[in-house]
Design an enzyme around this catalytic site. Structure first.
Site, PDB file in Angstrom:
ATOM      1  N   HIS A 194      55.385  -7.065  66.965  1.00  0.00           N
ATOM      2  CA  HIS A 194      54.707  -8.375  66.824  1.00  0.00           C
ATOM      3  C   HIS A 194      53.562  -8.289  65.813  1.00  0.00           C
ATOM      4  O   HIS A 194      52.574  -9.027  65.933  1.00  0.00           O
ATOM      5  CB  HIS A 194      54.153  -8.873  68.170  1.00  0.00           C
TER       6      HIS A 194
ATOM      7  N   SER B 148      45.765  -9.796  36.658  1.00  0.00           N
ATOM      8  CA  SER B 148      45.587 -11.241  36.715  1.00  0.00           C
ATOM      9  C   SER B 148      44.936 -11.691  35.412  1.00  0.00           C
ATOM     10  O   SER B 148      44.140 -10.963  34.823  1.00  0.00           O
ATOM     11  CB  SER B 148      44.681 -11.588  37.908  1.00  0.00           C
TER      12      SER B 148
ATOM     13  N   LYS C 202      42.011  -7.386  39.714  1.00  0.00           N
ATOM     14  CA  LYS C 202      43.303  -7.403  40.397  1.00  0.00           C
ATOM     15  C   LYS C 202      44.306  -6.384  39.895  1.00  0.00           C
ATOM     16  O   LYS C 202      44.423  -6.122  38.699  1.00  0.00           O
ATOM     17  CB  LYS C 202      43.942  -8.788  40.244  1.00  0.00           C
TER      18      LYS C 202
ATOM     19  N   GLU D 201      56.807  -7.921  45.230  1.00  0.00           N
ATOM     20  CA  GLU D 201      56.999  -9.330  45.607  1.00  0.00           C
ATOM     21  C   GLU D 201      58.321  -9.858  45.068  1.00  0.00           C
ATOM     22  O   GLU D 201      59.041 -10.603  45.740  1.00  0.00           O
ATOM     23  CB  GLU D 201      55.832 -10.174  45.090  1.00  0.00           C
TER      24      GLU D 201
END
Ligand code: ARG
Length: 457
Positions: free
Chosen positions: A154, A275, A281, A288
């Site tokens: 969970h 970025s 970043k 992804e």
């Protein structure tokens, strides 16, 4: 020139032609189409359906066509589909003799054969890529077989495990994918050539010979099914979807592991992107994309099952829509496996951060319950008492590791000083020395099992 112009008095409307043509995408199968034609033609010669000398001339010209396509001398344009393209090129080279190639054959059995040959090659390539991914995961698991980290249920800390155990979980998934593709290959590697348009042919063909020349394991047993079947293609897409799903799951783990809240994974510069506005970043774009590409392959599977739903026998032009999803899924899967294997080989884990997280969130509460149960208390009662201990810790700002023995004893006289050892993640891991567990010896065994399986493939 169209393969079917005899019955027509007008040219195909330009837009209808653009809509109907499949060469822009089925040109990808030129190798398989030519290989299928070479085998078919050799069979026509061997059975005397066409003279051997003519079969030889056709086979020689097909070899030249293959070379010219490969070199770029013969660009794949100007025909309805790859089958028409090759036949037109053949007739342009050998004249009327080339027109005999299509004896005892239809594009319906031809295209079904081409796709099967194409997918067979894809499966072999994908299986090799899956094998290297599983090997890389096993290698990294071996390096980290004693590095503790939390296991979650969970998405809450559940029990301590090791990074090795975690990585092997995914290696097992990819091993199942290899099995699935190899099982799918059995049904892909059946030859429909000889099924003709729908009810086979009147010529005395030797299908077994053609199948042998093309490396098929067998021939389709019913011609209507042979030309109307795309189960094997759906099965391939389903296998591809399953592998992409596994990739999406492990990459989701890697995405959140790389975030500063977790800090379990150090994104290699070679696989991170920056970025345009935030100078600090380093984003996990590759991971992804690996997570996101799964959606695309699910789309490919969905597209083909939707095309096939409710289609009557035998061939219907709808089935031309099988190719783009198949090619897209095969290409997407191949590059995904390549990039992810390179990532796995390179990625570094912050094992200190993982180790520090392993004991948090009362992840050793099961150890306390097991400790009492091992001393004879029924597990259900041990569970209840441990729950009360956790509650008390939460109310008093304590952890299972810094509770004193006298504090433990208030909950049960069965507690002794070895409880402090029992609640360490290290001991929780070491004691799980059963098949499937995370203890070091067990991981050594699990690694050996996968390595042996990889060697036998
Ligand atoms: N381009 C077609 C396909 O991919 C080849 C088969 C054409 N057959 C036909 N009867 N029109 O399905």
């Amino acid at each position: 020139m169209k393969l079917w112009s005899g019955r027509f008095t007008a040219e195909l409307d330009a837009v209808a032609e653009e809509f109907n043509d499949s060469l822009p995408f089925d040109g990808k199968m030129y190798r398989q189409d030519i290989a299928g034609s070479v085998a078919h033609c050799k069979m026509l010669g061997a059975t005397g359906i066409i003279p051997q000398s003519e079969a030889d001339a056709i086979v020689a010209a097909l070899g030249e066509i293959m070379r010219d396509i490969e070199s770029g001398a013969l660009p794949l344009v100007g025909a309805e589909d790859i089958h028409s393209f090759v036949e037109n090129a053949l007739v342009a080279r050998v004249g009327d003799v080339g027109k005999k190639l299509h004896t005892a054959r239809s594009r319906n059995d031809q295209v079904a054969t081409d796709i099967r040959l194409y997918l067979r090659d894809c499966i072999d390539g994908i299986s090799a890529l899956l094998k290297s991914l599983a090997s890389s995961l096993v290698k990294r698991a071996d390096e980290h077989k004693t590095d503790a980290m939390p296991a979650y249920t969970h998405m809450q800390k559940a029990q301590p495990t090791t990074l090795g155990h975690y990585l092997l979980a995914y290696a097992n998934m990819f091993m199942r994918d290899i099995e699935r593709f190899s099982d799918c290959r059995k049904r892909v590697n059946i030859m429909p050539l000889g099924n003709g348009a729908c009810v086979a042919t009147t010529f005395p063909i030797d299908r077994e010979l053609t199948a042998k020349l093309l490396g098929f394991d067998g021939v389709s047993q019913n011609s209507l099914d042979g030309v109307g079947d795309r189960d094997f293609a759906i099965e391939f897409l389903s296998c591809a979807t399953q592998t992409m799903l596994h990739l999406s799951r492990i990459n989701e783990e890697f995405v959140y592991w790389s975030g500063s809240e977790f800090g379990f994974l150090l994104l290699p510069d070679e696989f991170g992107t920056g970025s345009s506005i935030m100078p600090q970043k380093k984003n996990p774009d590759v991971n992804e994309l690996l997570r996101g590409k799964c959606g695309r392959v699910i789309g490919d599977l969905t597209a083909l099952v939707t095309v096939m739903k409710g289609l009557p026998l035998a061939y219907n032009k709808d089935m031309q829509e099988d190719k783009e999803p198949l090619f897209d899924a095969a290409d997407t899967l191949a590059i995904s496996l390549r990039v992810f294997t390179a990532f796995v080989d390179k990625v570094k884990f912050d094992t200190d951060a993982m180790n520090a997280a392993a004991a948090g969130g009362f992840s050793c509460a099961t150890e306390v319950a097991d400790y009492l149960a091992a001393k004879g208390m029924p597990f259900r009662a041990a569970h209840e008492i441990t729950g009360k201990i956790v509650l008390w810790c939460l109310q008093n700002g304590k952890t299972l590791q810094n509770m004193t023995l006298s504090e433990y004893k208030k909950f049960s006289p069965l507690f002794d000083k070895d409880i402090t050892v029992a609640v360490s993640p290290k001991s929780a891991i070491a004691r799980r020395n059963v098949i499937g567990g995370c203890a070091k010896d067990e991981l050594v065994r699990q690694i050996a099992v996968i390595k042996a399986a990889l060697e036998s493939i």
